[in-house]
Design a protein around this motif. Structure first.
Motif, PDB file in Angstrom:
ATOM      1  N   ASN A 146      43.464  36.137  39.928  1.00  0.00           N
ATOM      2  CA  ASN A 146      42.030  34.688  40.543  1.00  0.00           C
ATOM      3  C   ASN A 146      42.042  35.094  41.857  1.00  0.00           C
ATOM      4  OD1 ASN A 146      42.012  34.475  37.875  1.00  0.00           O
ATOM      5  ND2 ASN A 146      43.942  32.735  37.724  1.00  0.00           N
ATOM      6  N   SER A 147      43.009  35.116  42.363  1.00  0.00           N
ATOM      7  CA  SER A 147      42.595  35.063  44.075  1.00  0.00           C
ATOM      8  C   SER A 147      41.426  35.119  44.705  1.00  0.00           C
ATOM      9  CB  SER A 147      43.998  35.222  44.754  1.00  0.00           C
ATOM     10  OG  SER A 147      44.163  36.586  44.367  1.00  0.00           O
ATOM     11  N   GLU A 178      38.432  33.749  43.434  1.00  0.00           N
ATOM     12  CA  GLU A 178      38.821  32.001  43.736  1.00  0.00           C
ATOM     13  C   GLU A 178      38.377  32.059  45.765  1.00  0.00           C
ATOM     14  OE1 GLU A 178      42.320  30.137  41.530  1.00  0.00           O
ATOM     15  OE2 GLU A 178      42.844  31.181  42.929  1.00  0.00           O
ATOM     16  N   ILE A 204      41.788  27.491  39.243  1.00  0.00           N
ATOM     17  CA  ILE A 204      41.078  28.954  37.972  1.00  0.00           C
ATOM     18  C   ILE A 204      42.221  28.916  37.104  1.00  0.00           C
ATOM     19  CG2 ILE A 204      40.195  31.413  37.322  1.00  0.00           C
ATOM     20  CD1 ILE A 204      39.143  32.304  39.543  1.00  0.00           C
ATOM     21  N   SER A 205      43.130  29.156  37.167  1.00  0.00           N
ATOM     22  CA  SER A 205      44.347  28.736  36.416  1.00  0.00           C
ATOM     23  C   SER A 205      44.479  27.539  36.300  1.00  0.00           C
ATOM     24  CB  SER A 205      45.958  29.353  36.968  1.00  0.00           C
ATOM     25  OG  SER A 205      46.540  29.261  36.200  1.00  0.00           O
ATOM     26  N   ASN A 260      44.678  33.722  33.768  1.00  0.00           N
ATOM     27  CA  ASN A 260      45.299  34.367  35.026  1.00  0.00           C
ATOM     28  C   ASN A 260      44.411  36.193  35.778  1.00  0.00           C
ATOM     29  OD1 ASN A 260      46.451  32.089  36.072  1.00  0.00           O
ATOM     30  ND2 ASN A 260      47.754  32.877  34.405  1.00  0.00           N
ATOM     31  N   ARG A 261      44.706  36.624  34.718  1.00  0.00           N
ATOM     32  CA  ARG A 261      43.522  38.220  34.857  1.00  0.00           C
ATOM     33  C   ARG A 261      42.246  38.297  33.841  1.00  0.00           C
ATOM     34  NH1 ARG A 261      48.207  42.554  33.293  1.00  0.00           N
ATOM     35  NH2 ARG A 261      47.500  41.827  31.543  1.00  0.00           N
ATOM     36  N   ARG A 262      41.127  39.244  34.711  1.00  0.00           N
ATOM     37  CA  ARG A 262      40.596  39.802  33.553  1.00  0.00           C
ATOM     38  C   ARG A 262      40.328  41.191  33.868  1.00  0.00           C
ATOM     39  NH1 ARG A 262      39.956  34.993  35.560  1.00  0.00           N
ATOM     40  NH2 ARG A 262      40.235  36.047  37.748  1.00  0.00           N
ATOM     41  N   PRO A 295      34.655  33.151  36.037  1.00  0.00           N
ATOM     42  CA  PRO A 295      36.364  33.905  35.334  1.00  0.00           C
ATOM     43  C   PRO A 295      37.018  33.226  33.886  1.00  0.00           C
ATOM     44  CG  PRO A 295      35.664  31.478  37.054  1.00  0.00           C
ATOM     45  CD  PRO A 295      34.504  31.917  36.358  1.00  0.00           C
TER      46      PRO A 295
END
Lengths: 304, 78
Positions: free
Chosen positions: A18-19, A22, A32-33, A39-41, A153
């Protein structure tokens, strides 16, 4: 009647936390979380098309199973590279299948796996087929516009390959609900910009209204309050699934993995099964529920 | 006077004290956090608290904080 013999998955090779997003969007850390639960894509590289991801998923399935003798391939995708032939035929490229294999290509979104399963079950029940391969693949990230910060996201790219076989002691389709709401297709669809480039347009509020107002009541109608179920819903994200969890009765055990994978479109249910339940066939009553593009909903209850 | 304070607090990024200090006729815009995510949160909140489904199309016609508050009350009472 049917068993789920195996699932092979193939996700986009770029793992994205996410960072990174973001920072790109100028959002505060954790947004996003907090908003989506994701948390992850897994994002596809420029070389990873739905066809390539699908071929990898099939290869992964073949590590544990022989699939040379399948009768039918059903593909489900919204984002195949060319309009035709269907993704199912691309699977034939790398494989020495029997030339009698029948191929179907469905242009479907998040209901895709469940829609394909309806066809697979019908074909097996009517003795047309003994072994059906369901292949899903999508690369939504390639079609989300840079400025569309609310959609980007949510989605991951990936493919699944699921082998469904006739089994005398297998699952019987106990109940079924399907909904397609007129005049809602524009809430989640492929559009063309002024340069004729394809992009995905999604209206989140309308989709949640659909999930709460149509999917949930549809599901409730087919659930027997006296039975225990394991529920495999499309991984639409935190808000939708939290709402479902609050509204559905206690006899339903919901599986979730969107936080680690995002929304894999028609691949989200096979990925959920692959990730959370290595042997689905041991469970007595299962619910598979897909909803999204259309706007449409298909839920199936299988029992043993 | 705004009546659905708990819901407004849940969907906006600004504090409820700040919201209550605003003129109820204040226009909804992105600076106060009125975006797609706020609308999604609102639909989820209404489902959760009142067991009702807010039609997202109704959100396209409202313009002010007052109208939003009235829509929440109307949906809850239907």
């Amino acid at each position: 009647m049917i068993k789920f013999s195996g699932i092979g998955m193939s996700l986009g090779s770029i793992e994205e936390g996410n960072s990174e997003l973001e920072k790109k969007f100028g959002w505060e850390e954790g947004k996003i979380s907090a908003k989506t639960g994701i948390n992850r894509r897994f994002i596809s590289s420029s070389a990873e098309t739905p066809e390539i991801l699908a071929a990898r998923a099939v290869a992964n399935l073949e590590k544990n199973l022989v699939i040379d003798d399948i009768d039918c391939i059903i593909s489900a995708t919204n984002t195949q590279t060319n309009i035709f032939p269907a993704l199912a035929y691309h699977i034939l490229l790398d494989k020495k299948f029997n030339s009698n294999v029948q191929c179907f290509g469905l242009n479907v979104g998040c209901t895709g796996f469940v829609d394909a399963l309806v066809l697979a079950y019908s074909g097996i029940a009517s003795k047309l087929y003994k072994k059906v391969l369901i292949v899903t693949a999508d690369t939504y990230s390639k079609f989300i516009q840079e400025q569309d910060q609310s959609t980007r996201p949510l989605f991951s790219d990936g493919a699944s390959a699921t082998l469904i076989e006739f089994d005398e002691d297998g699952y019987i389709l106990q109940d079924y609900v399907s909904t397609s709401v007129p005049d809602t297709l524009h809430h989640l669809c492929m559009m063309k910009d002024k340069n004729l480039k394809d992009y995905i347009q999604m209206n989140g509020p309308n989709i949640l209204t659909f999930a709460v107002g149509k999917v949930l009541p549809g599901l409730t109608k087919i659930i027997n309050p006296d039975l225990e179920y394991t529920f495999y819903p499309h991984q639409a994200g935190k808000l939708v699934l939290d709402t479902f969890e609050k509204k559905l009765s206690n006899n339903i055990s919901m599986k979730k993995n969107y936080s680690d994978f995002g929304n894999l479109v028609s691949g989200s249910i096979p990925n959920l099964i692959h990730n959370c339940c290595p042997d689905l066939n041991l469970q007595k009553n299962i619910i598979l529920s897909g909803f999204g593009v259309g706007l449409a909903h298909t839920s199936l209850i299988f029992k043993k | 006077m705004l009546v659905n304070k708990d819901i407004l607090e849940a969907i906006f990024v600004i504090d409820i004290e700040e919201i209550l200090e605003l003129d109820p006729e204040t226009l909804l815009d992105e600076s106060m956090g009125w975006d797609s995510m706020a609308k999604v949160l609102l639909i989820a909140e209404i489902s959760d608290k009142f067991d009702k489904t807010l039609d997202a199309d109704d959100l396209e016609t409202i313009q002010s904080l007052n109208e939003l508050d009235a829509l929440i009350t109307k949906t809850a009472s239907e």
